[in-house]
Design a protein around this motif. Structure first.
Motif, PDB file in Angstrom:
ATOM      1  N   GLY A   1      -6.804  -9.307  -8.786  1.00  0.00           N
ATOM      2  CA  GLY A   1      -7.352 -10.483  -7.731  1.00  0.00           C
ATOM      3  C   GLY A   1      -6.419 -10.629  -6.486  1.00  0.00           C
ATOM      4  N   ARG A   2      -5.410  -9.832  -6.513  1.00  0.00           N
ATOM      5  CA  ARG A   2      -4.346  -9.969  -5.280  1.00  0.00           C
ATOM      6  C   ARG A   2      -4.525  -8.760  -4.542  1.00  0.00           C
ATOM      7  NH1 ARG A   2      -0.875 -10.742  -9.601  1.00  0.00           N
ATOM      8  NH2 ARG A   2       0.394  -9.002  -9.189  1.00  0.00           N
ATOM      9  N   VAL A   3      -5.251  -7.716  -4.663  1.00  0.00           N
ATOM     10  CA  VAL A   3      -5.283  -6.653  -4.009  1.00  0.00           C
ATOM     11  C   VAL A   3      -5.588  -6.811  -2.473  1.00  0.00           C
ATOM     12  CG1 VAL A   3      -6.624  -4.239  -3.629  1.00  0.00           C
ATOM     13  CG2 VAL A   3      -5.833  -5.060  -5.869  1.00  0.00           C
ATOM     14  N   PHE A   4      -6.416  -7.829  -2.171  1.00  0.00           N
ATOM     15  CA  PHE A   4      -6.768  -7.962  -0.833  1.00  0.00           C
ATOM     16  C   PHE A   4      -6.130  -9.089   0.008  1.00  0.00           C
ATOM     17  CE2 PHE A   4     -10.667  -6.015  -2.757  1.00  0.00           C
ATOM     18  CZ  PHE A   4     -10.735  -5.040  -1.799  1.00  0.00           C
ATOM     19  N   THR A   5      -4.864  -9.484  -0.650  1.00  0.00           N
ATOM     20  CA  THR A   5      -3.842 -10.611  -0.076  1.00  0.00           C
ATOM     21  C   THR A   5      -3.159  -9.943   0.736  1.00  0.00           C
ATOM     22  OG1 THR A   5      -2.538 -10.735  -1.884  1.00  0.00           O
ATOM     23  CG2 THR A   5      -4.547 -12.167  -1.833  1.00  0.00           C
ATOM     24  N   ARG A   6      -2.393 -10.744   1.636  1.00  0.00           N
ATOM     25  CA  ARG A   6      -1.273 -10.314   2.421  1.00  0.00           C
ATOM     26  C   ARG A   6      -0.169  -9.622   1.637  1.00  0.00           C
ATOM     27  NH1 ARG A   6       0.050 -14.109   7.381  1.00  0.00           N
ATOM     28  NH2 ARG A   6      -1.912 -14.608   8.254  1.00  0.00           N
ATOM     29  N   PHE A   7       0.416  -8.722   1.873  1.00  0.00           N
ATOM     30  CA  PHE A   7       1.660  -8.028   1.305  1.00  0.00           C
ATOM     31  C   PHE A   7       1.699  -7.439   0.028  1.00  0.00           C
ATOM     32  CE2 PHE A   7       2.932 -11.842   4.082  1.00  0.00           C
ATOM     33  CZ  PHE A   7       3.290 -11.100   5.211  1.00  0.00           C
TER      34      PHE A   7
ATOM     35  N   THR B   1       4.299   0.515  -6.950  1.00  0.00           N
ATOM     36  CA  THR B   1       4.787   1.899  -6.313  1.00  0.00           C
ATOM     37  C   THR B   1       4.456   1.965  -4.896  1.00  0.00           C
ATOM     38  OG1 THR B   1       3.064   3.152  -7.153  1.00  0.00           O
ATOM     39  CG2 THR B   1       5.083   2.925  -8.783  1.00  0.00           C
ATOM     40  N   ARG B   2       3.883   1.053  -4.263  1.00  0.00           N
ATOM     41  CA  ARG B   2       3.192   1.064  -3.090  1.00  0.00           C
ATOM     42  C   ARG B   2       4.334   0.685  -1.897  1.00  0.00           C
ATOM     43  NH1 ARG B   2      -2.727   1.167  -3.086  1.00  0.00           N
ATOM     44  NH2 ARG B   2      -3.250   1.719  -5.357  1.00  0.00           N
ATOM     45  N   GLY B   3       4.372   1.571  -0.928  1.00  0.00           N
ATOM     46  CA  GLY B   3       5.193   1.134   0.206  1.00  0.00           C
ATOM     47  C   GLY B   3       4.359   0.592   1.444  1.00  0.00           C
ATOM     48  N   GLY B   4       4.908   0.718   2.631  1.00  0.00           N
ATOM     49  CA  GLY B   4       4.112   0.198   3.791  1.00  0.00           C
ATOM     50  C   GLY B   4       4.309  -1.472   3.794  1.00  0.00           C
ATOM     51  N   THR B   5       3.516  -1.791   4.830  1.00  0.00           N
ATOM     52  CA  THR B   5       3.452  -3.341   5.190  1.00  0.00           C
ATOM     53  C   THR B   5       2.749  -3.971   4.160  1.00  0.00           C
ATOM     54  OG1 THR B   5       1.735  -3.215   6.394  1.00  0.00           O
ATOM     55  CG2 THR B   5       3.762  -2.859   7.501  1.00  0.00           C
ATOM     56  N   GLY B   6       1.820  -3.614   3.240  1.00  0.00           N
ATOM     57  CA  GLY B   6       1.035  -4.349   2.343  1.00  0.00           C
ATOM     58  C   GLY B   6       0.038  -5.178   3.100  1.00  0.00           C
ATOM     59  N   LEU B   7      -0.361  -4.792   4.390  1.00  0.00           N
ATOM     60  CA  LEU B   7      -1.197  -5.636   5.271  1.00  0.00           C
ATOM     61  C   LEU B   7      -2.729  -4.886   5.268  1.00  0.00           C
ATOM     62  CD1 LEU B   7       1.134  -6.500   8.251  1.00  0.00           C
ATOM     63  CD2 LEU B   7       0.296  -7.946   6.152  1.00  0.00           C
ATOM     64  N   GLY B   8      -2.776  -3.463   4.820  1.00  0.00           N
ATOM     65  CA  GLY B   8      -3.866  -2.625   5.213  1.00  0.00           C
ATOM     66  C   GLY B   8      -4.993  -3.268   4.491  1.00  0.00           C
ATOM     67  N   LEU B   9      -5.007  -3.497   3.140  1.00  0.00           N
ATOM     68  CA  LEU B   9      -6.162  -3.904   2.458  1.00  0.00           C
ATOM     69  C   LEU B   9      -6.734  -5.239   2.857  1.00  0.00           C
ATOM     70  CD1 LEU B   9      -5.443  -2.288  -1.033  1.00  0.00           C
ATOM     71  CD2 LEU B   9      -7.261  -1.668   0.753  1.00  0.00           C
ATOM     72  N   TYR B  10      -5.714  -6.164   3.418  1.00  0.00           N
ATOM     73  CA  TYR B  10      -6.239  -7.404   3.786  1.00  0.00           C
ATOM     74  C   TYR B  10      -6.899  -7.188   5.053  1.00  0.00           C
ATOM     75  CZ  TYR B  10      -5.518 -11.886   6.175  1.00  0.00           C
ATOM     76  OH  TYR B  10      -5.473 -13.419   6.562  1.00  0.00           O
ATOM     77  N   ILE B  11      -6.358  -6.237   5.991  1.00  0.00           N
ATOM     78  CA  ILE B  11      -7.139  -6.166   7.101  1.00  0.00           C
ATOM     79  C   ILE B  11      -8.777  -5.414   6.828  1.00  0.00           C
ATOM     80  CG2 ILE B  11      -7.131  -4.711   9.327  1.00  0.00           C
ATOM     81  CD1 ILE B  11      -4.206  -5.103   9.465  1.00  0.00           C
ATOM     82  N   VAL B  12      -8.690  -4.117   5.972  1.00  0.00           N
ATOM     83  CA  VAL B  12      -9.880  -3.795   5.544  1.00  0.00           C
ATOM     84  C   VAL B  12     -10.911  -4.776   5.169  1.00  0.00           C
ATOM     85  CG1 VAL B  12     -10.875  -2.481   3.812  1.00  0.00           C
ATOM     86  CG2 VAL B  12      -8.884  -1.459   5.090  1.00  0.00           C
ATOM     87  N   LYS B  13     -10.640  -5.864   4.306  1.00  0.00           N
ATOM     88  CA  LYS B  13     -11.393  -6.861   3.740  1.00  0.00           C
ATOM     89  C   LYS B  13     -11.734  -7.806   4.946  1.00  0.00           C
ATOM     90  CE  LYS B  13     -11.846 -10.770   0.477  1.00  0.00           C
ATOM     91  NZ  LYS B  13     -11.855 -11.969   1.321  1.00  0.00           N
ATOM     92  N   GLY B  14     -11.014  -7.984   6.040  1.00  0.00           N
ATOM     93  CA  GLY B  14     -11.371  -8.950   6.972  1.00  0.00           C
ATOM     94  C   GLY B  14     -12.285  -7.900   8.085  1.00  0.00           C
ATOM     95  N   ILE B  15     -12.155  -6.737   8.301  1.00  0.00           N
ATOM     96  CA  ILE B  15     -13.302  -5.998   9.002  1.00  0.00           C
ATOM     97  C   ILE B  15     -14.516  -5.998   8.411  1.00  0.00           C
ATOM     98  CG2 ILE B  15     -13.668  -3.527   9.846  1.00  0.00           C
ATOM     99  CD1 ILE B  15     -10.742  -3.273  10.370  1.00  0.00           C
ATOM    100  N   VAL B  16     -14.521  -5.755   7.037  1.00  0.00           N
ATOM    101  CA  VAL B  16     -15.903  -5.693   6.246  1.00  0.00           C
ATOM    102  C   VAL B  16     -16.536  -6.611   6.239  1.00  0.00           C
ATOM    103  CG1 VAL B  16     -16.918  -5.276   4.130  1.00  0.00           C
ATOM    104  CG2 VAL B  16     -14.914  -3.670   4.830  1.00  0.00           C
TER     105      VAL B  16
END
Length: 376
Positions: free
Chosen positions: A315-321, A326-341
Motif C-alpha cells: 500500500g506504500r509502494v507508490f508513495t514518496r520515499f 534493501t532499496r537505495g536511491g531517492t525513493g521517488l521513482g515509483l511515485y513519479i511513475v504513478k503520476g505519469i500513468v
C-alpha cells in the motif's frame, strides 16, 4: 446557500440567504469538512457543527447558547486568551476578521482558526462572528514531507557534486601528470555524476508538476513493444544477459497516443527496479487491456522472480520515499511513475507474480492525438 435550517441554524434567516436567481438546496453545517462555530450579535453561539465538536471535544448541546469565549476557549502560542486579545465585538469597525493562524485549545491541542466578522452595514455593529476550525495534522504531514524531500535532495546531490568538484580540481591542478587514458576516465566519471544530478533535478520538476496537477502530456503515436525492445537492448549493452529478459507481445495492440518520453521514463523505472532488486527472469508482457479494465487500451506487466514486496508494504509502494528494506536511491521513482500513468488517464498496480516476485502492471487507455495538460 442557506447553511442549515435545523438545530444549527441562526434563527434570523440562516447564515446566508440564496439569491432569487440561484437557489441551491440547504446545506447542513454537519456536512462541512471543517469545524464551524457561529456567534450572534450578542456573542452567543448559535451554530456549532459536528466537526467543531470533534476537534474541540465540546458537545454540540453544551456549546449552543454559551458566550463564544466560553464555548471556544482559545489561547495564542504565548498563552494569552484569544478572544479578549482580539475583541471581535469591539475595536476598530473597519476590521473584517482574523486570518488563519495556529491557536491552542485547553490541554494544548493545536488548531488552525480563522474568523470572519459579519456587520449589519459597512463600519456598523457586528451581526455575527463566523469561525472555522481545522486540525493541524494534514499541514504537519505536508511540512514533514517537504522537509524530508529537502533532506533527500541535499543528500543525493552532495555525493555527485563532491565527486565533480574533486575530479575537476584534480585535473586543473595536475593536468600534465595524467595520461590521456586517465583523463578520459576522470571525465567519464564527471559526466556520469553530472547525469545523476540532471536526473535528480528532472525528478524534482516532475514531482512539482504532479503535485500541482500540471504534468504536461504531449501525445504522439507510441509503439510500446518497440519501446520495451529499446530498453532491453540498453540493459544488455550495459552487461545484462539477453536471457535475463522474456518479452511477450500479444497482438493486435490498439493504437496508442501517449507521451513517448514519459512512457520511456515509466518503462525505464520499472525495468531498472526489476533488474536491480529482483532475481531470475524479468518478464515483460504487452497486451490489449482485459475485460476487467475500465477502458480499452494497452496493458504492460513487468514481473521478476525475486523475493517480491512484502504484503504490508504494497500500500506504500507508490508513495514518496518508499524504498523497501534493501532499496537505495531517492525513493521517488515509483511515485513519479504513478503520476505519469495517471496523467495519461491510466492506472498502475503492484502485486505478486506467479513466481513470487514483484509484479507491476499499468494500463494506458486509447486517447485522441492531442497536446494535453492534464490534472488528476
Amino acid at each position: 446557500m442557506t447553511l442549515g435550517t435545523g438545530r444549527h441554524a441562526e434563527h434570523q434567516g440562516g447564515l446566508a440567504a440564496p439569491t432569487a436567481h440561484h437557489r441551491v438546496p440547504d446545506c447542513d453545517p454537519d456536512d462541512l469538512p471543517d469545524g464551524l462555530v457561529v456567534a450572534d450579535a450578542d456573542g452567543r453561539v448559535v451554530c456549532f457543527n459536528a466537526q467543531a465538536s470533534r476537534i474541540t471535544g465540546v458537545p454540540h448541546a453544551r456549546a449552543l447558547g454559551r458566550p463564544l469565549d466560553e464555548a471556544l476557549p482559545l489561547e495564542d502560542l504565548k498563552g494569552r486568551r484569544w478572544w479578549p486579545l482580539t475583541d471581535p465585538y469591539g475595536g476598530l469597525a473597519t476590521r473584517t476578521g482574523q486570518p488563519e493562524r495556529n491557536l491552542l485549545l485547553p490541554g494544548g491541542h493545536e488548531v488552525l482558526v480563522a474568523a470572519r466578522y459579519v456587520r449589519e452595514r459597512p463600519l456598523g455593529p457586528i451581526r455575527r462572528v463566523v469561525v472555522t476550525l481545522r486540525g493541524t495534522e494534514a499541514r504537519r504531514r505536508t511540512e514533514r514531507s517537504h522537509a524530508e524531500l529537502i533532506a533527500t535532495v541535499a543528500h543525493e546531490l552532495r555525493s555527485p557534486l563532491t565527486s565533480v568538484k574533486g575530479f575537476t580540481k584534480t585535473l586543473l591542478d595536475k593536468w600534465d601528470r595524467f595520461t590521456d587514458e586517465q583523463k578520459r576516465l576522470i571525465l567519464e566519471t564527471v559526466d556520469a555524476d553530472a547525469n545523476r544530478v540532471t536526473r535528480l533535478i528532472t525528478e524534482l520538476l516532475d514531482i512539482s508538476r504532479i503535485d500541482s496537477g500540471r504534468l504536461e502530456v504531449r501525445r504522439q503515436p507510441v509503439d510500446l513493444a518497440a519501446a520495451v525492445g529499446r530498453h532491453i537492448q540498453a540493459h544488455t549493452a550495459r552487461g545484462q544477459s539477453p536471457d535475463r529478459f522474456f518479452v511477450r507481445v500479444r497482438r493486435p495492440l490498439p493504437d496508442l497516443w501517449a507521451d513517448p518520453d514519459k512512457i520511456d521514463q515509466v518503462l525505464g523505472n520499472l525495468l531498472e527496479n526489476a533488474v536491480r532488486h529482483g532475481e531470475g527472469t524479468v518478464t515483460i508482457d504487452v497486451a490489449p487491456s482485459g475485460p476487467d479494465d475500465d477502458e480499452k487500451g494497452t496493458a504492460v506487466t513487468v514481473s521478476d522472480e525475486g523475493p517480491g514486496i512484502p504484503e504490508e508494504s504494497m500500500g506504500r509502494v507508490f508513495t514518496r520515499f518508499w524504498r523497501g528494506s534493501t532499496r537505495g536511491g531517492t525513493g521517488l521513482g515509483l511515485y513519479i511513475v504513478k503520476g505519469i500513468v495517471e496523467a495519461h488517464g491510466g492506472t498502475i498496480t503492484v502485486g505478486r507474480s506467479p513466481s513470487g516476485g514483484a509484479e507491476f502492471r499499468f494500463t494506458l487507455p486509447v486517447a485522441a492525438p492531442a497536446y494535453l495538460t492534464q490534472g488528476f
